[in-house]
Design an enzyme around this catalytic site. Structure first.
Site, PDB file in Angstrom:
ATOM      1  CE1 TYR A 297      -7.078  -1.694  -6.684  1.00 27.87           C
ATOM      2  CE2 TYR A 297      -8.026  -4.562  -6.873  1.00 27.87           C
ATOM      3  CZ  TYR A 297      -7.176  -3.556  -6.325  1.00 27.87           C
ATOM      4  OH  TYR A 297      -5.716  -4.121  -5.195  1.00 27.87           O
TER       5      TYR A 297
ATOM      6  CG  HIS B 268     -29.426  22.912  -2.009  1.00 23.98           C
ATOM      7  ND1 HIS B 268     -28.977  22.590  -3.881  1.00 23.98           N
ATOM      8  CD2 HIS B 268     -29.719  24.190  -2.781  1.00 23.98           C
ATOM      9  CE1 HIS B 268     -29.603  22.635  -4.765  1.00 23.98           C
ATOM     10  NE2 HIS B 268     -29.652  23.901  -4.049  1.00 23.98           N
TER      11      HIS B 268
ATOM     12  CD  GLU C  84      -7.660   1.780  -8.696  1.00 23.41           C
ATOM     13  OE1 GLU C  84      -8.406   2.498  -7.245  1.00 23.41           O
ATOM     14  OE2 GLU C  84      -6.690   1.393  -8.647  1.00 23.41           O
TER      15      GLU C  84
ATOM     16  CB  CYS D 229      -1.119   0.177   1.035  1.00 24.12           C
ATOM     17  SG  CYS D 229      -1.633   1.512   1.145  1.00 24.12           S
TER      18      CYS D 229
ATOM     19  CD  GLU E  97     -28.568  18.719  -3.057  1.00 30.17           C
ATOM     20  OE1 GLU E  97     -29.599  19.090  -2.431  1.00 30.17           O
ATOM     21  OE2 GLU E  97     -27.763  19.756  -3.589  1.00 30.17           O
TER      22      GLU E  97
ATOM     23  CB  CYS F  44      -4.210   2.337  -2.325  1.00 32.14           C
ATOM     24  SG  CYS F  44      -3.606   1.017  -0.387  1.00 32.14           S
TER      25      CYS F  44
ATOM     26  CE  LYS G  40      -4.355   3.657  -6.211  1.00 30.29           C
ATOM     27  NZ  LYS G  40      -5.050   3.009  -6.030  1.00 30.29           N
TER      28      LYS G  40
END
Length: 450
Positions: free
Chosen positions: A179, A439, A183, A44, A444, A49, A52
């Site tokens: 993935y 908002h 990616e 990692c 939302e 990750c 990346k």
């Protein structure tokens, strides 16, 4: 702890799971040692990750600089320096590696910067010849990219090498539909490379909701990424000018400047002495463990990708924490709950998901309700981009409980972290409806489903 051993815990592998387990065990008073043959931090931090995500951030500027014009910014001549980004990323990786080592040192964990293997009951032999003993042994050696066997496979790269390229390839073929493939396809595409994804099936991101993965496919194609389905390697031949001639099943030979393989990961269990120690392995070479991460050998445990349960860094960390607290802490042993684990794909745009997909929910629960919001984010409207986001909520019709949320759009992983808590806690659609929206935000939409 038992003084008959050199250490109370010996951890092989200093990745996310191994570091967490070692640190927590030491905090409970255990004498702990860790062996790491490469760099502290594991996949990692060093080659996964973290670097990346840094490349993903860099890639986003390609579109942000273009969109800025619609927001009144005058942008001068643009250029991208791959070497500058690459080197900045590696500099930060080195910084993080130091912090991980510092954390272990602060907890008085002994670090052996060499390979280790099991050579007897409670016995570990280091590459330099030193032999030590430990009451408990934890295997946390992670996994590595799988490279298929075909003529010319020695010419391909994996995600490991992608972080260190001397220069960007003008044309790159990425094999895989998961993935990692999607990616890096997004990253290289934004950096100006011509990207082609070759997948052996006709489905990308298997395991994610069909609507979300179809939306990513559509958006990726609009961005210029090409897809080849039912395509597997027949051969890769390096030509005199350094380019690669690739032959895929059902395709004419095609020339690329680089070929990257992202076809899954395999557990790092070879050469650890596991067979001699009697540790049971699964069909993929993974270490078989029970709910408490214990192997069939009473004093040997394993956490993280090497067990091939859920190959995600936060899961490995949780497993390491649970192991250390259960074995060395004062409380009762406990197991990690591997259900309802949220995940993300840092594609362009990113995907985030938690819980059941629509298909899984129909097959499992039968009667469900599906709520969906298909919209164009405000930023895309102003920028003149037609790219649309998609949010889905899957609800058990029998009790109104939310069993899945799936999203594709800007900042989806950031939004999902909070939404995943609600799904894990078993909240209902009515609970979301009762929450006042913030908002204007994309998030939302989660409380405005009709």
């Amino acid at each position: 702890m038992a003084d008959e051993y050199d250490f109370d815990l010996f951890t092989i592998g200093a990745g996310s799971g191994g570091v967490r387990a070692s640190r927590v065990a030491a905090a409970h008073g255990a004498r702990v040692a860790v062996a790491e043959e490469y760099r502290v931090g594991g996949t990692c931090v060093i080659r996964g990750c973290v670097p990346k995500k840094m490349l993903v951030y860099g890639a986003h500027f390609a579109e942000d600089l273009e969109d800025a014009k619609s927001f009144g910014w005058t942008i001068g001549a643009k250029s991208f320096d791959w070497a500058a980004l690459r080197d900045h990323v590696q500099k930060d990786v080195t910084r993080l590696e130091g912090l991980y080592g510092q954390t272990l040192g602060n907890h008085k964990v002994t670090i052996f910067e060499e390979r280790a293997q099991l050579t007897g009951p409670h016995e570990i032999t280091l590459a330099g010849g030193k032999v030590v003993t430990a009451k408990y042994i934890l295997i946390a050696t992670g996994a590595r990219p799988h490279v298929p066997d075909f003529p010319g496979s020695e010419h391909v790269i994996t995600s490991n090498e992608a972080f260190h390229l001397e220069e960007l390839p003008r044309r790159i073929l990425i094999a895989g539909g998961g993935y990692i493939a999607n990616e890096f396809a997004g990253i290289f595409n934004e950096f100006g490379c011509k990207v082609t994804i070759a997948n052996r099936s006709d489905t990308i991101l298997r395991g994610y909701d069909a609507s979300v993965r179809d939306r990513l496919l559509q958006i990726s194609m609009v961005k210029g990424i090409s897809f080849l389905f039912h395509a597997e390697f027949e051969s890769v031949e390096k030509q005199a000018d350094g380019t690669l001639m690739v032959k895929l099943t059902g395709q004419e030979p095609c020339e690329y400047d680089a070929v990257m393989v992202a076809t899954g990961r395999v557990p790092n269990t070879e050469g650890l002495g596991l067979e001699a120690a009697g540790v049971a392995l699964g069909k993929k070479g993974e270490i078989v463990v029970d709910a408490f991460s214990r192997t069939n050998v009473e004093h040997i445990y394993a956490v993280g990708d090497v067990t091939d349960r859920v190959q995600l860094t936060p899961v490995a960390i949780r497993e390491g924490q649970a192991f250390a607290e259960s074995v060395f802490g004062p409380g009762e042993p406990y197991a990690v709950d591997h259900s309802c684990v949220p995940s993300a794909v840092f594609s362009h745009p990113p995907i985030a998901a938690v819980g059941m997909t629509e298909g899984e929910a129909r097959n499992t629960l039968g009667n469900i309700k599906v709520y969906q919001a298909d919209f164009r984010p405000m930023k895309n409207v102003v920028a003149g981009r037609n790219e649309r986001s998609l949010y889905k909520m899957i609800v058990d019709a029998a009790n109104d409980r939310i069993v899945g949320i799936h999203m594709i759009g800007p900042d989806s992983p950031e939004i999902m972290q909070a939404a995943a808590i609600a799904v894990k806690a078993g909240l209902t659609k009515a609970d979301f409806d009762a929450t006042v929206a913030i908002h204007p935000t994309m998030a939302e939409e989660l409380v405005l489903f009709k």
